[in-house]
Design a protein around this motif. Structure first.
Motif, PDB file in Angstrom:
ATOM      1  N   HIS A 124       0.783  -1.255   0.036  1.00  0.00           N
ATOM      2  CA  HIS A 124      -0.019  -0.125  -0.076  1.00  0.00           C
ATOM      3  C   HIS A 124       0.858   1.309   0.061  1.00  0.00           C
ATOM      4  CE1 HIS A 124       0.814  -0.706   4.123  1.00  0.00           C
ATOM      5  NE2 HIS A 124       0.808   0.717   4.499  1.00  0.00           N
ATOM      6  N   PHE A 125       0.399   2.259  -0.352  1.00  0.00           N
ATOM      7  CA  PHE A 125       0.918   3.545  -0.088  1.00  0.00           C
ATOM      8  C   PHE A 125       0.763   4.422   0.999  1.00  0.00           C
ATOM      9  CE2 PHE A 125       0.059   3.697  -4.928  1.00  0.00           C
ATOM     10  CZ  PHE A 125       1.313   3.844  -5.315  1.00  0.00           C
ATOM     11  N   ARG A 126       1.882   4.754   1.443  1.00  0.00           N
ATOM     12  CA  ARG A 126       1.757   5.339   2.979  1.00  0.00           C
ATOM     13  C   ARG A 126       1.043   6.882   2.644  1.00  0.00           C
ATOM     14  NH1 ARG A 126       7.074   6.697   5.725  1.00  0.00           N
ATOM     15  NH2 ARG A 126       7.277   4.467   6.319  1.00  0.00           N
ATOM     16  N   GLU A 127       1.325   7.560   1.503  1.00  0.00           N
ATOM     17  CA  GLU A 127       0.514   8.736   1.319  1.00  0.00           C
ATOM     18  C   GLU A 127      -0.049   8.560  -0.044  1.00  0.00           C
ATOM     19  OE1 GLU A 127       3.091  12.374   1.235  1.00  0.00           O
ATOM     20  OE2 GLU A 127       3.821  11.759   3.446  1.00  0.00           O
ATOM     21  N   GLY A 128      -1.161   8.941  -0.376  1.00  0.00           N
ATOM     22  CA  GLY A 128      -1.848   9.134  -1.664  1.00  0.00           C
ATOM     23  C   GLY A 128      -3.180   9.391  -1.703  1.00  0.00           C
ATOM     24  N   ASP A 129      -3.658   9.449  -3.067  1.00  0.00           N
ATOM     25  CA  ASP A 129      -5.135   9.688  -3.186  1.00  0.00           C
ATOM     26  C   ASP A 129      -5.525   9.397  -4.674  1.00  0.00           C
ATOM     27  OD1 ASP A 129      -7.700  10.894  -2.541  1.00  0.00           O
ATOM     28  OD2 ASP A 129      -7.239  12.817  -3.953  1.00  0.00           O
ATOM     29  N   GLY A 130      -6.471   8.451  -4.923  1.00  0.00           N
ATOM     30  CA  GLY A 130      -6.950   8.324  -6.418  1.00  0.00           C
ATOM     31  C   GLY A 130      -6.240   7.179  -6.935  1.00  0.00           C
ATOM     32  N   LEU A 131      -5.027   6.497  -6.343  1.00  0.00           N
ATOM     33  CA  LEU A 131      -4.195   5.570  -6.818  1.00  0.00           C
ATOM     34  C   LEU A 131      -4.047   4.367  -5.783  1.00  0.00           C
ATOM     35  CD1 LEU A 131      -2.633   4.931  -9.477  1.00  0.00           C
ATOM     36  CD2 LEU A 131      -0.636   6.155  -8.294  1.00  0.00           C
ATOM     37  N   VAL A 132      -4.371   3.122  -6.441  1.00  0.00           N
ATOM     38  CA  VAL A 132      -4.395   1.919  -5.588  1.00  0.00           C
ATOM     39  C   VAL A 132      -3.610   0.983  -6.378  1.00  0.00           C
ATOM     40  CG1 VAL A 132      -6.535   2.264  -4.655  1.00  0.00           C
ATOM     41  CG2 VAL A 132      -6.487   1.098  -6.658  1.00  0.00           C
ATOM     42  N   ILE A 133      -2.869   0.132  -5.576  1.00  0.00           N
ATOM     43  CA  ILE A 133      -2.104  -1.138  -5.973  1.00  0.00           C
ATOM     44  C   ILE A 133      -3.058  -2.116  -6.135  1.00  0.00           C
ATOM     45  CG2 ILE A 133      -0.126  -2.678  -5.602  1.00  0.00           C
ATOM     46  CD1 ILE A 133       0.888   0.047  -3.864  1.00  0.00           C
ATOM     47  N   ASP A 134      -3.248  -2.799  -7.169  1.00  0.00           N
ATOM     48  CA  ASP A 134      -4.078  -3.736  -7.384  1.00  0.00           C
ATOM     49  C   ASP A 134      -3.463  -5.361  -7.465  1.00  0.00           C
ATOM     50  OD1 ASP A 134      -6.782  -3.029  -7.723  1.00  0.00           O
ATOM     51  OD2 ASP A 134      -6.821  -2.896 -10.016  1.00  0.00           O
ATOM     52  N   ASP A 135      -2.240  -5.291  -7.994  1.00  0.00           N
ATOM     53  CA  ASP A 135      -1.651  -6.504  -7.898  1.00  0.00           C
ATOM     54  C   ASP A 135      -0.063  -6.527  -7.510  1.00  0.00           C
ATOM     55  OD1 ASP A 135      -1.414  -9.247  -8.059  1.00  0.00           O
ATOM     56  OD2 ASP A 135      -1.213  -9.250 -10.273  1.00  0.00           O
ATOM     57  N   PHE A 136       0.630  -7.531  -7.087  1.00  0.00           N
ATOM     58  CA  PHE A 136       2.114  -7.274  -6.921  1.00  0.00           C
ATOM     59  C   PHE A 136       2.503  -8.876  -6.973  1.00  0.00           C
ATOM     60  CE2 PHE A 136       0.040  -7.759  -2.722  1.00  0.00           C
ATOM     61  CZ  PHE A 136       0.723  -8.691  -2.267  1.00  0.00           C
TER      62      PHE A 136
END
Length: 187
Positions: free
Chosen positions: A77-89
């Motif tokens: 996950h992102f520590r900071e962010g908005d409007g963007l997600v990590i869908d897969d890794f």
């Protein structure tokens, strides 16, 4: 009954020792070649997409193990962010003689590029192997960004976090001029 409890206690102790042996206290997941920890952003990644339904794959970080054991990434996950997600890794191991290391960002999935949820085992001082970390970004609005990607991982029963000091931005459209994270970190 007492003998059964004694046997059970010995088995529990052996089990705990086995877990501790499988996850050495000094072992940790690292970014290959880094001088962690850091308090500044190393790099940035950006992408334009035709619609929110489009996602993009990236792979530019090499991971390694400091110490013994194997680290399995359990979440990102992102520590900071908005409007963007990590869908897969996922991760993919390469020998240094391999070519075509990157992920094709225009099509396919991480799985089709050979990335899986397997453990990172390559040692940081190992010269002939590299484990690349790949991830898929997806927008939840027309413009999105993320900073300080956090990888949750487990080495045996021990858990830890590795922070990748990067910024990512993705926007719908063809104009990249405003497609970037905010200039100042959030507080």
């Amino acid at each position: 009954m007492r003998r059964s409890l004694e046997v059970l206690a010995v088995l529990v102790i052996l089990g705990v020792l086995g877990v501790l042996a499988a996850a050495p206290a000094g072992s940790q997941l690292r970014i290959a070649g880094s001088q962690e920890p850091t308090d500044h952003i190393w790099y940035g990644v950006g992408a334009l997409v035709p619609s929110r339904q489009e996602s993009r794959n990236f792979s530019e970080v090499v991971l390694c193990m400091q110490g013994d054991g194997a680290a399995t990434i359990t979440g990102v996950h992102f520590r900071e962010g908005d409007g963007l997600v990590i869908d897969d890794f996922g991760v993919r191991e390469y020998t240094h003689r391999a070519s075509g290391i990157g992920v094709d960002v225009t099509k396919g999935t991480l799985t089709s590029a050979g990335f899986t949820r397997t453990a990172v085992t390559a040692a940081c001082d190992e010269a002939d192997r590299a484990t690349y970390f790949g991830y898929t970004l997806r927008l939840t609005s027309d413009r999105g960004w993320g900073r300080w990607m956090v990888l949750d991982y487990a080495i045996g029963e021990r858990v830890g976090q590795l922070v990748i000091p990067g910024e990512m931005a993705m926007c719908v459209g063809t104009d990249s001029s405003g497609c970037r994270p905010p200039d100042e970190p959030l507080t």
